[in-house]
Design a protein around this motif. Structure first.
Motif, PDB file in Angstrom:
ATOM      1  N   UNK A 122      11.477  53.158 -14.203  1.00 52.33           N
ATOM      2  CA  UNK A 122      12.126  53.146 -15.512  1.00 52.33           C
ATOM      3  C   UNK A 122      13.119  51.987 -15.621  1.00 52.33           C
ATOM      4  N   UNK A 123      13.859  51.744 -14.533  1.00 52.79           N
ATOM      5  CA  UNK A 123      14.786  50.613 -14.543  1.00 52.79           C
ATOM      6  C   UNK A 123      14.027  49.300 -14.692  1.00 52.79           C
ATOM      7  N   UNK A 124      12.898  49.204 -14.010  1.00 54.15           N
ATOM      8  CA  UNK A 124      12.100  47.980 -14.079  1.00 54.15           C
ATOM      9  C   UNK A 124      11.524  47.804 -15.482  1.00 54.15           C
ATOM     10  N   UNK A 125      11.030  48.905 -16.099  1.00 59.85           N
ATOM     11  CA  UNK A 125      10.505  48.833 -17.460  1.00 59.85           C
ATOM     12  C   UNK A 125      11.570  48.336 -18.428  1.00 59.85           C
ATOM     13  N   UNK A 126      12.768  48.891 -18.303  1.00 60.64           N
ATOM     14  CA  UNK A 126      13.840  48.506 -19.211  1.00 60.64           C
ATOM     15  C   UNK A 126      14.183  47.031 -19.029  1.00 60.64           C
ATOM     16  N   UNK A 127      14.217  46.598 -17.770  1.00 59.26           N
ATOM     17  CA  UNK A 127      14.529  45.200 -17.499  1.00 59.26           C
ATOM     18  C   UNK A 127      13.458  44.272 -18.064  1.00 59.26           C
ATOM     19  N   UNK A 128      12.198  44.667 -17.890  1.00 61.52           N
ATOM     20  CA  UNK A 128      11.103  43.851 -18.403  1.00 61.52           C
ATOM     21  C   UNK A 128      11.118  43.791 -19.928  1.00 61.52           C
ATOM     22  N   UNK A 282       9.173  56.120 -22.129  1.00 60.41           N
ATOM     23  CA  UNK A 282       8.879  54.723 -22.441  1.00 60.41           C
ATOM     24  C   UNK A 282      10.141  54.118 -23.043  1.00 60.41           C
ATOM     25  N   UNK A 283      10.683  53.107 -22.367  1.00 55.70           N
ATOM     26  CA  UNK A 283      11.882  52.465 -22.877  1.00 55.70           C
ATOM     27  C   UNK A 283      13.042  53.411 -23.078  1.00 55.70           C
ATOM     28  N   UNK A 284      13.232  54.328 -22.115  1.00 52.91           N
ATOM     29  CA  UNK A 284      14.327  55.305 -22.132  1.00 52.91           C
ATOM     30  C   UNK A 284      14.128  56.419 -23.156  1.00 52.91           C
ATOM     31  N   UNK A 285      13.030  56.385 -23.906  1.00 52.57           N
ATOM     32  CA  UNK A 285      12.725  57.462 -24.852  1.00 52.57           C
ATOM     33  C   UNK A 285      11.727  58.423 -24.202  1.00 52.57           C
ATOM     34  N   UNK A 286      11.949  59.716 -24.416  1.00 53.30           N
ATOM     35  CA  UNK A 286      11.081  60.737 -23.824  1.00 53.30           C
ATOM     36  C   UNK A 286      10.107  61.243 -24.878  1.00 53.30           C
ATOM     37  N   UNK A 353      -1.983  50.996 -20.561  1.00 59.70           N
ATOM     38  CA  UNK A 353      -1.364  50.922 -21.889  1.00 59.70           C
ATOM     39  C   UNK A 353      -0.883  52.329 -22.273  1.00 59.70           C
ATOM     40  N   UNK A 354       0.406  52.449 -22.531  1.00 56.49           N
ATOM     41  CA  UNK A 354       0.993  53.737 -22.938  1.00 56.49           C
ATOM     42  C   UNK A 354       1.437  53.647 -24.386  1.00 56.49           C
ATOM     43  N   UNK A 355       0.988  54.598 -25.196  1.00 52.11           N
ATOM     44  CA  UNK A 355       1.392  54.672 -26.603  1.00 52.11           C
ATOM     45  C   UNK A 355       1.722  56.131 -26.933  1.00 52.11           C
ATOM     46  N   UNK A 356       2.936  56.414 -27.393  1.00 56.36           N
ATOM     47  CA  UNK A 356       3.298  57.812 -27.731  1.00 56.36           C
ATOM     48  C   UNK A 356       2.375  58.374 -28.797  1.00 56.36           C
ATOM     49  N   UNK A 357       2.085  59.680 -28.642  1.00 55.21           N
ATOM     50  CA  UNK A 357       1.262  60.416 -29.608  1.00 55.21           C
ATOM     51  C   UNK A 357       2.142  61.399 -30.361  1.00 55.21           C
ATOM     52  N   UNK A 358       1.761  61.746 -31.589  1.00 53.66           N
ATOM     53  CA  UNK A 358       2.578  62.701 -32.362  1.00 53.66           C
ATOM     54  C   UNK A 358       2.500  64.087 -31.761  1.00 53.66           C
TER      55      UNK A 358
END
Length: 358
Positions: A122-128, A282-286, A353-358
């Protein structure tokens, strides 16, 4: 535990299923009373299987948890923390940071666990994400600064060409015009992600996959197979179909280009795999649910020298590559509140590839 008791327990602790960290509620003897969804996923065992079982047995060193539970019962500390290793079904153990807290009245123990690998990811994702955003702003500003003088250079060369009498000198002005046009084309491609409007509609991810699959197979009719491993239960979601096609096409084209030697041998393979991921950050959002789309190839892998920079503009692992395809793909996926990750070793590269679903 009776079915009625189990149902009552699940309803009491159901809010814990919303957490990304791993949580177990233990009885005073160390047996599992409740395990949240995140812990189920990591252990590969259902909540029903875990209930009533001594939780210490899931640690590679059970004594660590026994000691922490004993200290929590004695109320010597508000919470006890240690680092341990959780055993997983058919997988390698996962390192976790553990906190054990005793409930004031009930005698229950709350065990909270943070996977160290997940926290690092998660830290790496945020940094990227932050670095990618900074690079996009830099490139966009630089491209705009280049455009105006570039147009002036081209216009001046055209005017100069009109006054020249010598064909040899006209050849030089043609070089200036040609190179100005080439740089203009590069600038346009750098600015392309910011010019695409975001047109939202219903998207079927498997229609996107099949469109990309057909386009790639037309380009590589021999030596390359593209396998379909789809979860057809994935629902439609709101998104920009054209942008998602372009994003996936860029990733698959990148894989196909890396497979050139194997295509020549006739054993190149790409797999398109779709799954539903639960409780994803994803990007600190759950998010409760997310689309997980994998592009897996059997190529040589991403070179170590560029592995951390493959989504940056103008970074390419092959001669003649523009270094813009994966950058554009990441931009389009981020517009859908998602992201692309890459896990690569020689013989297997997996773009996820990660994409949030409703």
């Amino acid at each position: 535990m009776t079915p009625d008791t189990a149902s009552h327990t699940a309803s009491r602790f159901q809010a814990l299923d919303l957490l990304s960290l791993l949580v177990a509620v233990l009885q005073s003897d160390g047996a599992v009373q409740f395990a949240n969804a995140a812990l189920e996923n990591v252990l590969g065992l259902s909540r029903r299987t875990l209930e009533g079982v001594g939780f210490a047995q899931f640690f590679t060193d059970p004594a660590l948890l026994h000691t922490a539970l004993q200290g929590a019962r004695s109320r010597d500390f508000a919470a006890l923390r240690f680092e341990g290793s959780l055993k997983r079904l058919h997988q390698d153990p996962v390192l976790v940071h553990v906190s054990v807290t005793a409930a004031e009245l009930s005698g229950q123990m709350l065990v909270e666990m943070w996977p160290l690998e997940q926290q690092a990811r998660q830290d790496r994702e945020e940094r990227l994400r932050e670095q990618a955003q900074a690079h996009k702003e830099l490139i966009r500003n630089l491209a705009h600064e280049i455009k105006n003088p570039l147009g002036g250079i081209r216009g001046a060369a055209q005017l100069l060409e009109m006054d020249l009498q010598s064909p040899d000198l006209v050849e030089y002005t043609q070089v200036i015009i040609h190179e100005a046009d080439r740089l203009q084309s590069l600038v346009d491609r750098l600015l392309a992600p910011h010019r695409h409007p975001h047109l939202v509609g219903d998207v079927n991810i498997h229609e996107v996959c099949e469109r990309v699959r057909s386009l790639i197979l037309v380009e590589y009719p021999q030596g390359l197979s593209i396998a379909q491993d789809y979860d057809i239960s994935i629902p439609e979601f709101r998104g920009d179909r054209a942008q998602l096609i372009q994003a996936l096409l860029n990733v698959v084209q990148n894989a196909a280009q890396a497979l050139a030697p194997r295509i020549a041998q006739g054993d190149a393979r790409i797999t398109l795999r779709t799954r539903v991921a639960r409780q994803v950050t994803v990007g600190r959002e759950r998010y409760k649910l997310a689309l997980e789309l994998h592009v897996i190839d059997n190529g040589p892998g991403v070179p170590d020298a560029i592995r951390e920079r493959i989504f940056y503009p103008l970074v390419s692992g092959r001669d003649g590559g523009s270094g813009l395809g994966l950058t554009l793909a990441q931009t389009f996926v981020q517009r859908h509140h998602g992201m692309i990750e890459c896990d690569s070793v020689p013989g297997r590269t997996d773009f996820r590839i990660l994409i949030p679903l409703p």
